[in-house]
Structure formats: C-alpha cells, structure tokens
Write a protein that holds these residues in place. Sequence first.
Motif, PDB file in Angstrom:
ATOM      1  N   ASP A  70       0.802  -1.208   0.000  1.00 18.57           N
ATOM      2  CA  ASP A  70       0.000   0.000   0.000  1.00 18.57           C
ATOM      3  C   ASP A  70       0.839   1.264   0.000  1.00 18.57           C
ATOM      4  O   ASP A  70       0.374   2.327   0.384  1.00 18.57           O
ATOM      5  N   ALA A  71       2.105   1.155  -0.417  1.00 21.32           N
ATOM      6  CA  ALA A  71       2.946   2.342  -0.478  1.00 21.32           C
ATOM      7  C   ALA A  71       2.432   3.276  -1.563  1.00 21.32           C
ATOM      8  O   ALA A  71       2.022   2.841  -2.636  1.00 21.32           O
ATOM      9  N   PRO A  72       2.421   4.590  -1.323  1.00 21.55           N
ATOM     10  CA  PRO A  72       1.936   5.520  -2.331  1.00 21.55           C
ATOM     11  C   PRO A  72       2.893   5.606  -3.503  1.00 21.55           C
ATOM     12  O   PRO A  72       4.086   5.396  -3.366  1.00 21.55           O
ATOM     13  N   THR A  73       2.372   5.918  -4.684  1.00 27.60           N
ATOM     14  CA  THR A  73       3.232   6.142  -5.832  1.00 27.60           C
ATOM     15  C   THR A  73       3.895   7.492  -5.699  1.00 27.60           C
ATOM     16  O   THR A  73       3.387   8.400  -5.037  1.00 27.60           O
ATOM     17  N   GLU A  74       5.050   7.633  -6.344  1.00 27.22           N
ATOM     18  CA  GLU A  74       5.815   8.856  -6.242  1.00 27.22           C
ATOM     19  C   GLU A  74       5.376   9.837  -7.318  1.00 27.22           C
ATOM     20  O   GLU A  74       5.057   9.451  -8.449  1.00 27.22           O
ATOM     21  N   GLY A  75       5.359  11.109  -6.992  1.00 27.54           N
ATOM     22  CA  GLY A  75       5.075  12.143  -7.970  1.00 27.54           C
ATOM     23  C   GLY A  75       3.594  12.372  -8.157  1.00 27.54           C
ATOM     24  O   GLY A  75       2.746  11.711  -7.574  1.00 27.54           O
ATOM     25  N   HIS A  76       3.250  13.347  -8.991  1.00 28.34           N
ATOM     26  CA  HIS A  76       1.856  13.638  -9.276  1.00 28.34           C
ATOM     27  C   HIS A  76       1.798  14.346 -10.613  1.00 28.34           C
ATOM     28  O   HIS A  76       2.811  14.669 -11.223  1.00 28.34           O
ATOM     29  N   GLY A  77       0.577  14.568 -11.102  1.00 24.44           N
ATOM     30  CA  GLY A  77       0.422  15.267 -12.369  1.00 24.44           C
ATOM     31  C   GLY A  77       1.078  14.506 -13.499  1.00 24.44           C
ATOM     32  O   GLY A  77       0.852  13.318 -13.695  1.00 24.44           O
ATOM     33  N   ARG A  78       1.913  15.190 -14.276  1.00 25.62           N
ATOM     34  CA  ARG A  78       2.538  14.587 -15.444  1.00 25.62           C
ATOM     35  C   ARG A  78       3.498  13.469 -15.060  1.00 25.62           C
ATOM     36  O   ARG A  78       3.685  12.518 -15.817  1.00 25.62           O
ATOM     37  N   LEU A  79       4.104  13.563 -13.845  1.00 26.98           N
ATOM     38  CA  LEU A  79       5.030  12.515 -13.434  1.00 26.98           C
ATOM     39  C   LEU A  79       4.325  11.174 -13.324  1.00 26.98           C
ATOM     40  O   LEU A  79       4.903  10.127 -13.599  1.00 26.98           O
ATOM     41  N   GLN A  80       3.046  11.185 -12.889  1.00 27.94           N
ATOM     42  CA  GLN A  80       2.322   9.935 -12.741  1.00 27.94           C
ATOM     43  C   GLN A  80       2.051   9.278 -14.095  1.00 27.94           C
ATOM     44  O   GLN A  80       1.794   8.087 -14.177  1.00 27.94           O
ATOM     45  N   GLU A  81       2.069  10.052 -15.160  1.00 25.81           N
ATOM     46  CA  GLU A  81       1.794   9.516 -16.480  1.00 25.81           C
ATOM     47  C   GLU A  81       3.005   8.790 -17.072  1.00 25.81           C
ATOM     48  O   GLU A  81       2.882   8.064 -18.043  1.00 25.81           O
ATOM     49  N   GLN A  82       4.174   8.995 -16.492  1.00 27.28           N
ATOM     50  CA  GLN A  82       5.365   8.336 -16.990  1.00 27.28           C
ATOM     51  C   GLN A  82       5.372   6.867 -16.572  1.00 27.28           C
ATOM     52  O   GLN A  82       4.819   6.497 -15.541  1.00 27.28           O
ATOM     53  N   ALA A  83       5.994   6.038 -17.374  1.00 26.40           N
ATOM     54  CA  ALA A  83       6.097   4.623 -17.023  1.00 26.40           C
ATOM     55  C   ALA A  83       6.906   4.479 -15.743  1.00 26.40           C
ATOM     56  O   ALA A  83       7.944   5.124 -15.588  1.00 26.40           O
ATOM     57  N   PRO A  84       6.459   3.636 -14.780  1.00 21.51           N
ATOM     58  CA  PRO A  84       7.190   3.473 -13.522  1.00 21.51           C
ATOM     59  C   PRO A  84       8.534   2.796 -13.767  1.00 21.51           C
ATOM     60  O   PRO A  84       8.702   2.024 -14.715  1.00 21.51           O
ATOM     61  N   GLU A  85       9.490   3.106 -12.906  1.00 22.85           N
ATOM     62  CA  GLU A  85      10.789   2.452 -13.000  1.00 22.85           C
ATOM     63  C   GLU A  85      10.634   0.983 -12.651  1.00 22.85           C
ATOM     64  O   GLU A  85      10.027   0.641 -11.629  1.00 22.85           O
ATOM     65  N   ARG A  86      11.178   0.119 -13.491  1.00 28.12           N
ATOM     66  CA  ARG A  86      11.051  -1.318 -13.263  1.00 28.12           C
ATOM     67  C   ARG A  86      12.424  -1.986 -13.363  1.00 28.12           C
ATOM     68  O   ARG A  86      13.212  -1.647 -14.236  1.00 28.12           O
ATOM     69  N   ILE A  87      12.670  -2.923 -12.456  1.00 25.31           N
ATOM     70  CA  ILE A  87      13.870  -3.766 -12.506  1.00 25.31           C
ATOM     71  C   ILE A  87      13.423  -5.180 -12.180  1.00 25.31           C
ATOM     72  O   ILE A  87      12.534  -5.395 -11.342  1.00 25.31           O
ATOM     73  N   LEU A  88      14.040  -6.151 -12.825  1.00 26.43           N
ATOM     74  CA  LEU A  88      13.693  -7.546 -12.581  1.00 26.43           C
ATOM     75  C   LEU A  88      14.354  -8.034 -11.301  1.00 26.43           C
ATOM     76  O   LEU A  88      15.557  -7.849 -11.098  1.00 26.43           O
TER      77      LEU A  88
END
Length: 294
Positions: free
Chosen positions: A12-30
Amino acid sequence: MTARPEGPARADAPTEGHGRLQEQAPERILGVDIGGSGIKGAPVDLARGDLAEERFKVLTPQPSTPDAVADRVREVVDAFGWSGRPVGVTFPGVVTDGTTRTAANVDKGWIDVDAAALLGERLGSPVTVVNDADAAGIAEMTFGAGRGRTGTVILLTFGTGIGSAVFTAGRLVPNTEFGHLELHGHEAEKRASSKAKEDHDLSWQTWAHRVQKYLAHLEMLFSPELFVIGGGVSRKAAKFLPLIEGIRAEVVPARLQNNAGIVGAAMAARSAAAGPAGIRDSAAAPTAAAGSAG
C-alpha cells in the motif's frame, strides 16, 4: 518444471510524484529470488514496491550447483525478455561484494563463488546479488510491515531454512543468518523451518510452539520491538500466529508475503546501478551486502 503461482501480493505504499510525473512509465527492474526448492522472479514496480507482472517460477535443480542454478535463473529472466538490463538476485546464504560465502540449503559448490560475475555472464546483464532475507527485509522496511519503524526490527523468512534480516534505526545489519543459532541442542532451522514442519508432519499447534521458543530466544538476545514473519508460510499466518504466546515484541506477517525477496532484489539492483549516491541514500542500505557485475 515451471509454474505460475497466484498473483502478486499488493503493497500500500503511495506512488511517487503527481500530475505529469504519474503519467510516466514506472521504473522497473527484474528481481529473482533463489530458494532451496524454487527460483521465482518478476519485474518490480519500484515506485509502488510491488510486482509489475505475475511472477514466473521454476524448480531449483538438484543438485543445486552454481552452473545448474544459473541456467534456471536464465529461464526466469528469459521469460520476461530481460536480457541486457539490470537484474537483482537473492541467494540463501551470506553474500559479500557479490560473492556467496555460505551454502546451507544449496550445493556446497556455491561457497566462495563470485555469483554476481557468474550470473552476469550467464544473463548478459548487470547483476546485483544480495542475501535473500536481507532483500526481503529491505522490501518490508520500505513498503511493508516494517515501514516507519525506527527501533530494532527482525524479519524472519520460514522456508527450506530460516533466513533473518535485522534493522536498527532503519538500517540493515547484513548477513545475520539467525536460522543457524543453536536452540536446545539443535540448529534452529532444523526444528522450526517450514521444511521441518512438512518433513515431520507437524500440526500448526506443534510447529507454532517451536517457532515461539525460537522467537523467545531471539527476543532474549536482541530485544526487538517487532518481528516480521515472512516466507511462503506468511500466507497462512492466521493458522499459527494466534498460537504464539508470551512474546513481548509485536509479531506480524510480512505484508509483501513471499514476494518480498523479489522486490528487495530489484531495490538492491537499483541502488547498485545508481552508484555510491544510491547506496548511501537507500532507505535500508541494501548494497551493504550486495555486489554487481556486468
């Protein structure tokens, strides 16, 4: 040989950023989690501390030699088409600077192997290797049951053995390996791991009593404010946690359950990729026990 278990546990951790930042693909690592019986992995959404895709799992080869395990890790990585990108990998033993120093629940051929280099070459990717319980603890302290806790927290993963991760003031003390503590003349993980429960066909009541004795021993030694119970058995916490009595510390199940190791492995890989600044600024200092190659 392969299996796709149930979907990912949610954090349940909140996502980082807001507005246009939320529209960017989240950082992902395997992240890939090597265990004594299975090897599982998935891309991790590092903004949310959650799996970005359903995890993929293969059986740990027997014997679990470095080459054989590296081939199975490659299967997991290939399932997501991840070649060339950073990968975080957990290992069930002591890890220093990417080298595996112990091998209690895998083939002894892993002792003193530069696992980061071996896996990096096999995968064609930069690889960061971290102790499995340390990885799970990193994830739980950042996104899960340990979030916001500043006292001494001990995470324990119950599986083929018992892994441990210790945090004080939010910082990791790496490679504690408390599953090998002697308790009443026996190595603790030989009596209180999930494997011990299965091997001896123990009832939940009997097994919970063994876990209770183990927690009481750790509490006597370290006086934690919180125990976080992880590993696959955390999905069944309601069957045994209410049976554990007499422990002063709070005892709770891991919020990320058995996906915590995958998430923590990805977090360690991100810190390694960020260089010294990422290592220094990481909330749980995961790369104190990690190494990278690539």
